[in-house]
Enzyme design. Sequence first.
Site, PDB file in Angstrom:
ATOM      1  N   GLY A  90       0.490  -1.385  -0.199  1.00 53.89           N
ATOM      2  CA  GLY A  90       0.117  -0.122  -0.437  1.00 53.89           C
ATOM      3  C   GLY A  90       0.418   0.790  -0.365  1.00 53.89           C
ATOM      4  CB  SER A  93       4.322  -1.197   1.423  1.00 55.95           C
ATOM      5  OG  SER A  93       3.686  -1.197   2.575  1.00 55.95           O
ATOM      6  CG  ASP A 134      -8.571  -0.747   2.069  1.00 60.17           C
ATOM      7  OD1 ASP A 134      -9.158  -1.243   2.284  1.00 60.17           O
ATOM      8  OD2 ASP A 134      -7.937   0.924   2.824  1.00 60.17           O
ATOM      9  CD  GLU A 147     -12.274  -0.331   7.985  1.00 60.10           C
ATOM     10  OE1 GLU A 147     -12.393  -0.980   9.068  1.00 60.10           O
ATOM     11  OE2 GLU A 147     -12.019  -0.532   7.181  1.00 60.10           O
ATOM     12  NE  ARG A 158      -4.009 -37.893 -15.696  1.00 60.30           N
ATOM     13  CZ  ARG A 158      -5.313 -38.916 -15.150  1.00 60.30           C
ATOM     14  NH1 ARG A 158      -5.852 -38.405 -14.555  1.00 60.30           N
ATOM     15  NH2 ARG A 158      -4.843 -39.446 -15.167  1.00 60.30           N
ATOM     16  CG  MET A 171     -18.597 -21.537 -24.318  1.00 56.79           C
ATOM     17  SD  MET A 171     -20.194 -20.337 -24.232  1.00 56.79           S
ATOM     18  CE  MET A 171     -21.461 -22.442 -24.655  1.00 56.79           C
ATOM     19  N   GLY A 191     -16.430 -19.013 -30.000  1.00 52.84           N
ATOM     20  CA  GLY A 191     -16.638 -18.435 -31.801  1.00 52.84           C
ATOM     21  C   GLY A 191     -15.778 -18.602 -31.651  1.00 52.84           C
ATOM     22  CD  GLN A 208     -16.696 -22.203 -21.599  1.00 47.17           C
ATOM     23  OE1 GLN A 208     -15.813 -20.773 -22.490  1.00 47.17           O
ATOM     24  NE2 GLN A 208     -16.985 -22.659 -21.990  1.00 47.17           N
ATOM     25  NE  ARG A 236     -20.403 -14.761 -34.421  1.00 48.98           N
ATOM     26  CZ  ARG A 236     -21.339 -14.379 -34.227  1.00 48.98           C
ATOM     27  NH1 ARG A 236     -22.712 -14.397 -35.297  1.00 48.98           N
ATOM     28  NH2 ARG A 236     -22.445 -14.459 -32.745  1.00 48.98           N
TER      29      ARG A 236
END
Length: 780
Positions: A118, A121, A166, A264, A566, A573, A575, A663, A735
């Site tokens: 922030g 820092s 914030d 707050e 793996r 999706m 298009g 989706q 498109r």
Amino acid sequence: MTHEEHHAAKTLGIGKAIAVLTSGGDAQGMNAAVRAVVRVGIFTGARVFFVHEGYQGLVDGGDYIREATWESVSMMLQLGGTVIGSARCKDFRTREGRLRAAHNLVKRGITNLCVIGGDGSLTGADTFRSEWSDLLSDLQKAGKITAEEATKSNYLNIVGLVGSIDNDFCGTDMTIGTDSALHRIMEIVDAITTTAQSHQRTFVLEVMGRHCGYLALVTSLSCGADWVFIPECPPDDDWEDHLCRRLSETRTRGSRLNIIIVAEGAIDKNGKPITSESIKDLVVKRLGYDTRVTVLGHVQRGGTPSAFDRILGSRMGVEAVMALLEATPDTPACVVSLSGNQAVRLPLMECVQVTKDVTRAMDERKFDEAMKLRGRSFMNNWEVYKLLAHIRPPVSKSGSHTVAVMNVGAPAAGMNAAVRSTVRIGLIQGNRVLVVHDGFEGLAKGQIEEAGWSYVGGWTGQGGSKLGTKRTLPKKSFEQISANITKFNIQGLVIIGGFEAYTGGLELMEGRKQYDELCIPFVVIPATVSNNVPGSDFSVGADTALNTICMTCDRIKQSAAGTKRRVFIIETMGGYCGYLATMAGLAAGADAAYIFEEPFTIRDLQVNVEHLVQKMKTTVKRGLVLRNEKCNDNYTTDFIFNLYSEEGKGIFDSRKNVLGHMQQGGSPTPFDRNFATKMGAKAMNWMSGKIKESYRNGRIFANSPDSGCVLGMRKRALVFQPVTELKEQTDFEHRIPKEQWWLKLRPILKILAKYEIDLDTSEHAHLEHISRKRSGEAPA
């Protein structure tokens, strides 16, 4: 972009060392930034060090400062908080502490520091930099470092990334963590809404933000709250009466719940705190409503980062490394931030100064000034909130116009929020608002009804399309459409939808030659998960789809991490548009994302397989590959799966997963709710002006190109662009728009996945200045 420059990015960091630390309050997405800094740093040939536990680690040195490797940031992207730890540090505030920190850096040859935190820092980092040469001469006098070491580390570069939920830092549109915090808040608001409706209750929700009301403001826009209290804009002195009147009006209109959002740090005009408990007592005493208080607290800092924050963190991390390696002793310490969707660099101390100015303006009760300093997007949010929450719709409809709203194309989360704000802003302006069911088909069949204020109550949080939507285009039913425009006296059309909404708009423009009835103003609000509408960088619904894909990829990665060796191939999706595949690839840490816009050959597939074979030899034994549904006619998901299965025999096994229509579903994300609400309000304001302009001899006649527009987000502003002008920018066969901004993010995806490619640094973010940016900006 010359070959030499290309090569430069890969060698930019040779012989240099970068340290990265997270400091202050944690924020979701910090890990994405750390991961990007480490990987891009290593990519450029630099050495990168983690500093654990923030500035404390910098002061204590030793094991707190450790060299990072490529694999050490794996699986970090989806984790909330900060993996390298953050601590509030008293020692660094003393010169003695900073002396020790300087000693630790010099001994390791680190002259580049990336601070994620922030404003506190970042200010600390700037002080450190300005004292650097004094600290070194002290260390040399004390015999702690040699003259040679002092010369080698004669200056310190600093780049800051703002991580704060914030969003209280001036100069950046969004800080890392803000979007995720909004996700947490909205999940809770949605949950509370259901129970409040059962019992007809009033809920007072307190969200974080001691000096900044951003979270409270966006939350109230996103959930259609009755009232919001923020520090920057205290309510008028008679707010108690106004609030109670507002709550009872909502009830008499048939709503079963009231929601009040409190930051707050909320205060009244005299600077006295307004607490959630005091609001509850007021409502109970005056109205006798069953009222509950919920203080959200640290929930807002928790959980997994949203797709937006992961992409933001990753992009900022890349830019930070570039800024550090290009810095000279004369460049000021800078902050890397996002404006619209552009990465920008701003002088760190200018930003800190403006942030302090806001606090000072609030302390001196100059609230208007505080609002101005917060910037344009904040003001925009506030204006829309005030319109929707505080203005009573006029009773008489004299001099009013009739505007119809419709959805076109496939469902997208956020469509309902756009309809809601369009309808309500229309009513506030004194217009008659009609809703059309089932798109252009419903317009032709006369499935049209008038909408009152409560017709769209509670719509912001609902997914899909409540009005019903179809892909049908208008051309073949111009006769019936014209008849209904006359029958219902429609004088303007707000079309919320995807690529068909845009092509439908073009057809309406064409039809004006034959049908006078079609000479009415219309505006298209892009709403499609594919994000493929020309004239806009973003469309409503894409952010929700992105988060859905991300969440699924996280779960799949978890499963893959368990089974090891793996590779998952996931079809998204979009298009022909590769936006979802590319952005989800960045956010989920994919090894590759195949898209139509970047043609690939069998050689590329081979390179990717080889890359995964190499990856299985490391500690990260899993792969994730995304494929856009229409990226290639022949290299289908099955083909790629079969290829990987064959080539990976004995090294890794493959699995495939087509995500499909999930989706398009789900409750809209805060981004989509807020974006849709603002777009709806902006479209309706434009519409009222256009109808007045087009009034000829007692009727509406709009025949100019600028009376049929797409409202789009372009870089930093919402702009209206005539549909006819967008024609040249459109590839109708596929498109998609011919030029798409996000393609520039593709190299980042590849570098973060460890491909040896050239980072195109031609997209430079140059240092800008805040003050100039504020005043010279195009009005949103």
